[in-house]
Write an enzyme that holds these catalytic residues in place. Structure first.
Site, short mmCIF file in Angstrom:
data_model
loop_
_atom_site.label_atom_id
_atom_site.label_comp_id
_atom_site.label_asym_id
_atom_site.label_seq_id
_atom_site.Cartn_x
_atom_site.Cartn_y
_atom_site.Cartn_z
N ASP A 143 -11.85 6.75 14.64
CA ASP A 143 -12.05 5.57 14.25
C ASP A 143 -11.15 4.48 14.78
O ASP A 143 -11.50 3.34 14.44
CB ASP A 143 -12.46 5.30 12.80
CG ASP A 143 -13.39 6.34 12.21
OD1 ASP A 143 -14.34 6.50 12.67
OD2 ASP A 143 -12.99 7.04 11.21
N ASP B 7 -17.07 4.28 8.04
CA ASP B 7 -17.48 5.48 8.94
C ASP B 7 -18.37 6.45 7.75
O ASP B 7 -17.64 6.61 6.61
CB ASP B 7 -16.30 6.13 9.18
CG ASP B 7 -16.59 7.48 9.98
OD1 ASP B 7 -17.39 7.39 10.85
OD2 ASP B 7 -15.98 8.46 9.62
N ASP C 105 -11.08 7.15 9.06
CA ASP C 105 -9.98 7.99 8.87
C ASP C 105 -8.84 7.79 9.50
O ASP C 105 -7.74 8.35 9.66
CB ASP C 105 -10.33 9.69 9.00
CG ASP C 105 -11.11 9.90 10.45
OD1 ASP C 105 -10.61 9.10 11.22
OD2 ASP C 105 -11.63 10.81 10.39
#
Length: 745
Positions: free
Chosen positions: A640, A436, A636
């Site tokens: 996500d 991400d 995190d």
């Protein structure tokens, strides 16, 4: 190292742990497992020989007394321990039991080694000086006098274990050792009685000596393997300074309740998890994250129990106590991983379950062939004893749990929590790592980077007006513009009539000017012409990975300001390190493609999944999997979470206190991107150690038994080799304790 909540007569919990004592090899663990799985409402049981723990998963209410009875009937003992139990000396009972176990075998080693040296001395003298020395009655009776206490006192744990297993119609490595040494001893007594000269007293003594030494070294090594978790458990404070009214009271940590106010002075350990409600300080969180630099904490900050307050006085409101604290969750996650079994160990356990009876049959067959068919009783005894001793499956039972104990313990010290053994097996299959972007590859905080003014306008004017319009904005881009403007031009003018235009920008009146700050589309909607030089500047900034924002007042475009979420310092090196591990790297983000590709290019990532909404990240992971990739997702752990769950391996970068991220397979307590590489390397190295252990244990047993049955292996050498096989598995596992140290792997 482990604690088990003392159960009542019945439990409705989905899973529980039972401490089992008396197991000596993998076949013992398999026997206990079968006994537990036969009980009503038990869905599955995993019994770990190295940790002495049985993890039972239930489908309904379990009669705990029946489970205890099942273990007892199988020939083993259940030990009940409460979380806060201590011995009379104030020592944790598990640590005390480990210390007693080590002392027990250490004393036996001290007694048996002189006896073994005496026997070896006679053998050396016979070979080097006088080959008739063992024909003398004095030497023969002296050997009997030395061998008898060794066989029936030093070797009594093996005999007693074999008898106990026999009573419960079972067999384990104690059975093999007892049968082998008793066969050598009794045959020698018979030879001594009839005046024969084929004595094997020295074989029985030396075998017991080697195996006793092996048990002692194994006990010491197991203690070292569990040190990481024991050290974590010992870090917690024992007392807390609770504020009640105007008074401070020093009470045991167990009496602190959620919502209590706790005061922590400089140099003291923080006793519970909590939120700072008064004061400011720097907190040493190294025990939790491995990061040595203290972290500043002020009002509203979260702190974890067992961390150390280094400077100011803090007053906390307690948010978690006991088993819900960050420290307790870390220990629980690591212990769960240590208690699990991979596919390879399950295969080893199935083999161990039938291994001992098979070995006994091979030993009987070897004796029958040499002693009956060939008429050589001495050779029959030698071959059968060697088979029994060489085949002890102790190394098979230790192969996986020892590596897991050391690897996951070392991970906890480095701020890496590995959820299960299956994670280790999955890590080696990973082909692609997907990051991400925001807060992972980048700092997660927008900063002002560029200002471009139109002809006839100063950059300071553009900044002052744009910053004034955004001064009260809560949007990350607006906050970055206002903050950057204050740093460059000082105080900002006050904005009036602020209107936030969702997804476009803001409208306000600043210094008697009608101001627009936002996207190009906002200015076009207001019929404001965009000069070509500003359009070119915006294109250039966006191509460099920045977000370009247009500034206009009084109907004219005056400039462009750019903000960017800066790339994490170590991002490029992390990507390069992953490539060196033969992994493909991709990035997933909701940013526009031009910005995303610029950031990806800066860190060395080729594949970009851009303009992906948070709820669509899991679908993108699934699409990669459909293409044949085995995907590790790094995020995190919050927005996500669906992608972390959908990925083959989820790696969550935590904050150091929020450790129970259920969606991830690996949690990094330290907000350090390099931890991704460390986690993958540690997982791979731990799994490789497991495979090495199992391979050598299988090769050792399968290759040595035929040699022993053929009469080509001296029983004493077999004893030394058997002891060495277990110790070598343990020592190979202990190499993982050096992972991540100065000799960086």
């Amino acid at each position: 190292m482990t604690t088990t909540t003392q159960p009542g007569p019945e439990s409705d919990s989905g899973a529980l742990d039972i401490d089992v004592e008396g197991m000596t090899c993998g076949s013992c663990a398999a026997r206990v497992q079968r006994a537990l799985e036969r009980e009503e409402n038990v869905a599955s049981a995993d019994v770990n020989f190295a940790t002495g723990r049985a993890h039972v998963v239930a489908t309904g209410a379990i009669d705990l007394e029946r489970l205890h009875t099942a273990v007892t009937k199988a020939g083993y003992q259940v030990v009940e321990r409460t979380p806060d139990a201590q011995t009379a000396e104030g020592e944790d009972p598990v640590v005390a039991a480990q210390r007693r176990h080590e002392t027990y075998w250490g004393r036996r080693v001290a007694w048996v080694l002189p006896a073994a040296l005496f026997m070896v001395g006679i053998m050396v003298y016979e070979v080097a000086v006088d080959d008739m020395v063992m024909h003398g009655d004095g030497v023969r009776w002296a050997m009997l006098a030395v061998a008898t206490p060794v066989q029936f006192w030093i070797g009594w744990p093996f005999i007693a274990g074999a008898i106990l297993r026999l009573r419960h119609r079972g067999a384990n490595m104690d059975t093999l050792i007892a049968m082998g040494t008793l066969a050598a001893y009794l045959f020698s007594v018979r030879e001594l009685a009839v005046g024969g000269h084929d004595l094997y007293f020295e074989a029985a003594v030396v075998i017991i000596a080697f195996i006793t030494l092996g048990r002692y070294l194994e006990a010491r090594a197991k203690g070292r393997a569990g040190q990481a978790i024991r050290a974590l458990l010992e870090l917690g404070a024992k007392e807390a300074r609770v504020v009640r009214g105007s008074e401070e009271m020093l009470v045991p940590v167990a009496e602190v309740a959620i919502g209590d106010l706790v005061r922590v002075r400089p140099g003291e350990k923080i006793p519970v998890d909590g939120t700072v409600v008064e004061g400011a300080s720097a907190v040493d969180e190294s025990m939790l994250t491995g990061e040595s630099v203290p972290v500043d904490k002020g009002v509203g900050a979260r702190v974890a129990g067992a961390t150390v307050n280094t400077s100011g006085v803090l007053t906390l409101e307690t948010t978690a106590v006991g088993g819900e604290t960050a420290l307790a969750q870390i220990v629980r996650l690591v212990e769960d991983a240590q208690s699990g079994k991979g596919n390879a160990q399950r295969l080893a356990d199935r083999i161990a379950a039938v291994f001992v009876p098979t070995v006994v049959l091979i030993a009987v067959a070897a004796f029958g062939f040499w002693g009956v068919v060939r008429g050589d009783l001495a050779q029959g005894v030698t071959a059968s004893v060697a088979v029994l001793i060489i085949a002890c499956p102790c190394a098979l039972g230790l192969a996986t749990p020892m590596a897991i104990m050391v690897g996951t313990g070392r991970g906890a010290q480095l701020g890496i929590l590995i959820k299960s053994v299956e994670v280790l097996e999955q890590t080696r299959r990973i082909t692609t790592v997907v990051f991400d972007k925001t807060g992972t590859l980048t700092q997660g905080q927008m900063l002002l980077t560029d200002v471009v003014a139109a002809a006839g306008v100063s950059e300071d004017d553009v900044l002052r007006v744009a910053g004034g319009a955004e001064a009260d904005s809560g949007h990350p881009i607006g906050v970055a513009i206002a903050s950057g403007a204050r740093e460059r031009v000082g105080d900002l003018p006050r904005a009036e009539g602020l209107v936030a235009l969702v997804g476009l920008g803001v409208r306000a009146r600043v210094e008697d000017r009608d101001v627009l700050v936002g996207r190009r589309s906002l200015l076009r909607d207001e019929q404001i012409e965009l000069p070509s030089e500003l359009v070119a500047a915006a294109d250039r900034l966006e191509a460099d990975g920045r977000t370009a924002v247009l500034v206009a007042w009084d109907g004219v475009a005056r400039g462009v300001v750019a903000v960017a979420d800066t790339v994490a310092d170590e991002a490029a090196e992390v990507v390069a390190s992953l490539r060196r591990l033969d992994l493909d790297v991709a990035m997933i983000t909701g940013d526009n493609r031009r910005t995303a590709e610029a950031i990806a290019s800066a860190v060395g990532i080729d594949r970009v999944l851009a303009e992906v909404m948070p709820e669509d990240k899991a679908a993108e992971v699934e699409r990669l999997q459909a293409e044949g990739h085995v995907v590790a997702m790094v995020g995190d752990g919050v927005n996500d979470a669906p992608a972390l769950v959908r990925a083959d391996l989820g790696i969550a970068i935590g904050s150091g206190t929020d450790v129970a991220i259920e969606s991830s397979d690996i949690t990094l307590l330290r907000s350090d991107l390099a931890g991704v590489v460390r986690a993958i390397e540690l997982s791979r190295r731990t799994h490789r150690t497991v495979v090495q252990n199992l391979f050598w244990a299988f090769v050792y047993n399968t290759s040595a038994i035929p040699i022993a049955a053929a009469g080509l292996l001296n029983p004493m050498i077999a004893g030394a080799a058997m002891a060495f096989s277990s110790v070598s598995v343990v020592l190979n596992s202990l190499r993982l304790r050096r992972f991540g140290s100065s000799d960086r792997h």
